[in-house]
Design a protein around this motif. Structure first.
Motif, PDB file in Angstrom:
ATOM      1  N   THR A   2       0.937  -1.020  -0.085  1.00 58.95           N
ATOM      2  CA  THR A   2       0.062   0.072  -0.223  1.00 58.95           C
ATOM      3  C   THR A   2       0.946   1.131  -0.066  1.00 58.95           C
ATOM      4  OG1 THR A   2      -1.926  -1.143   1.287  1.00 58.95           O
ATOM      5  CG2 THR A   2      -1.930   1.471   1.225  1.00 58.95           C
ATOM      6  N   PRO A   3       0.817   2.085  -1.098  1.00 58.47           N
ATOM      7  CA  PRO A   3       1.250   3.437  -0.994  1.00 58.47           C
ATOM      8  C   PRO A   3       1.217   4.102   0.144  1.00 58.47           C
ATOM      9  CG  PRO A   3      -0.342   3.571  -2.610  1.00 58.47           C
ATOM     10  CD  PRO A   3      -0.345   2.370  -1.794  1.00 58.47           C
ATOM     11  N   THR A   4       2.156   5.214   0.725  1.00 61.95           N
ATOM     12  CA  THR A   4       2.010   5.556   1.836  1.00 61.95           C
ATOM     13  C   THR A   4       2.304   7.325   1.818  1.00 61.95           C
ATOM     14  OG1 THR A   4       4.209   5.478   2.736  1.00 61.95           O
ATOM     15  CG2 THR A   4       2.424   4.090   3.389  1.00 61.95           C
ATOM     16  N   ILE A   9      -0.298   7.711  -3.303  1.00 65.55           N
ATOM     17  CA  ILE A   9      -1.897   7.548  -3.014  1.00 65.55           C
ATOM     18  C   ILE A   9      -2.676   8.066  -3.815  1.00 65.55           C
ATOM     19  CG2 ILE A   9      -3.612   7.931  -1.323  1.00 65.55           C
ATOM     20  CD1 ILE A   9      -1.357   7.662   0.965  1.00 65.55           C
ATOM     21  N   ALA A  10      -2.287   9.360  -4.321  1.00 64.34           N
ATOM     22  CA  ALA A  10      -3.300  10.226  -4.996  1.00 64.34           C
ATOM     23  C   ALA A  10      -3.176   9.498  -6.615  1.00 64.34           C
ATOM     24  CB  ALA A  10      -2.881  11.592  -5.281  1.00 64.34           C
ATOM     25  N   THR A  11      -1.933   9.034  -6.765  1.00 66.13           N
ATOM     26  CA  THR A  11      -1.752   8.444  -8.239  1.00 66.13           C
ATOM     27  C   THR A  11      -2.526   7.173  -8.192  1.00 66.13           C
ATOM     28  OG1 THR A  11       0.266   9.729  -8.509  1.00 66.13           O
ATOM     29  CG2 THR A  11       0.011   7.526  -9.890  1.00 66.13           C
ATOM     30  N   ALA A  12      -2.445   6.311  -7.211  1.00 66.55           N
ATOM     31  CA  ALA A  12      -3.004   4.927  -7.084  1.00 66.55           C
ATOM     32  C   ALA A  12      -4.353   5.002  -7.183  1.00 66.55           C
ATOM     33  CB  ALA A  12      -2.511   4.160  -5.976  1.00 66.55           C
ATOM     34  N   PHE A  13      -5.126   6.112  -6.414  1.00 74.96           N
ATOM     35  CA  PHE A  13      -6.701   6.305  -6.394  1.00 74.96           C
ATOM     36  C   PHE A  13      -6.919   6.772  -7.754  1.00 74.96           C
ATOM     37  CE2 PHE A  13      -9.751   9.587  -6.211  1.00 74.96           C
ATOM     38  CZ  PHE A  13     -10.770   8.853  -5.762  1.00 74.96           C
ATOM     39  N   ALA A  67       2.729  14.065 -12.707  1.00 71.27           N
ATOM     40  CA  ALA A  67       2.325  14.427 -11.247  1.00 71.27           C
ATOM     41  C   ALA A  67       3.180  14.865 -10.429  1.00 71.27           C
ATOM     42  CB  ALA A  67       1.662  12.954 -10.888  1.00 71.27           C
ATOM     43  N   PHE A  68       3.018  15.620  -9.389  1.00 67.98           N
ATOM     44  CA  PHE A  68       3.934  16.084  -8.643  1.00 67.98           C
ATOM     45  C   PHE A  68       3.548  16.248  -7.344  1.00 67.98           C
ATOM     46  CE2 PHE A  68       1.982  19.836 -10.494  1.00 67.98           C
ATOM     47  CZ  PHE A  68       1.759  20.700  -9.371  1.00 67.98           C
ATOM     48  N   GLY A  69       4.398  16.215  -6.204  1.00 64.25           N
ATOM     49  CA  GLY A  69       4.013  16.520  -4.691  1.00 64.25           C
ATOM     50  C   GLY A  69       5.358  16.403  -4.110  1.00 64.25           C
ATOM     51  N   ASP A  70       5.089  16.182  -2.764  1.00 65.01           N
ATOM     52  CA  ASP A  70       6.083  16.067  -1.833  1.00 65.01           C
ATOM     53  C   ASP A  70       5.371  14.999  -0.471  1.00 65.01           C
ATOM     54  OD1 ASP A  70       4.715  17.698   0.050  1.00 65.01           O
ATOM     55  OD2 ASP A  70       6.042  19.464  -0.495  1.00 65.01           O
ATOM     56  N   ASP A  71       6.266  14.777   0.465  1.00 64.68           N
ATOM     57  CA  ASP A  71       5.828  13.995   1.342  1.00 64.68           C
ATOM     58  C   ASP A  71       4.712  14.697   2.264  1.00 64.68           C
ATOM     59  OD1 ASP A  71       7.335  11.976   0.431  1.00 64.68           O
ATOM     60  OD2 ASP A  71       8.970  12.229   1.805  1.00 64.68           O
ATOM     61  N   SER A  72       4.416  15.877   2.111  1.00 65.32           N
ATOM     62  CA  SER A  72       3.604  16.369   3.159  1.00 65.32           C
ATOM     63  C   SER A  72       2.292  17.092   2.317  1.00 65.32           C
ATOM     64  CB  SER A  72       4.120  17.588   3.927  1.00 65.32           C
ATOM     65  OG  SER A  72       4.523  18.704   3.149  1.00 65.32           O
TER      66      SER A  72
END
Length: 72
Positions: A2-4, A9-13, A67-72
């Motif tokens: 499961t992605p964390t 998570i957003a990509t998997a969803f 897709a882009f993002g960070d850990d927060s």
């Protein structure tokens, strides 16, 4: 596995619901989700998933180009 990370998570969803795997998509949605979009406003997982199910019936495909993002 499961992605964390939020981006994972957003990509998997997104991949799940756009490929019509709504059971998998539902596994990423919190019970107390609040959604406010241009075509739907909903509170709670069941209500949100009803709207997502209707939307997914109109989606014939998606090509994610970035897709882009960070850990927060």
């Amino acid at each position: 596995m499961t992605p964390t990370a939020p981006l994972d998570i957003a990509t998997a969803f997104t991949k799940a619901w756009t490929s019509h795997d709504l059971e998998k998509a539902a596994s990423y949605v919190a019970d107390d989700v609040v959604f406010d979009g241009p075509m739907q406003q909903s509170t709670g997982k069941a209500s949100y998933l009803r709207g997502l199910t209707r939307l997914s019936q109109d989606v014939t495909g998606v090509r994610m180009i970035a897709a882009f993002g960070d850990d927060s």
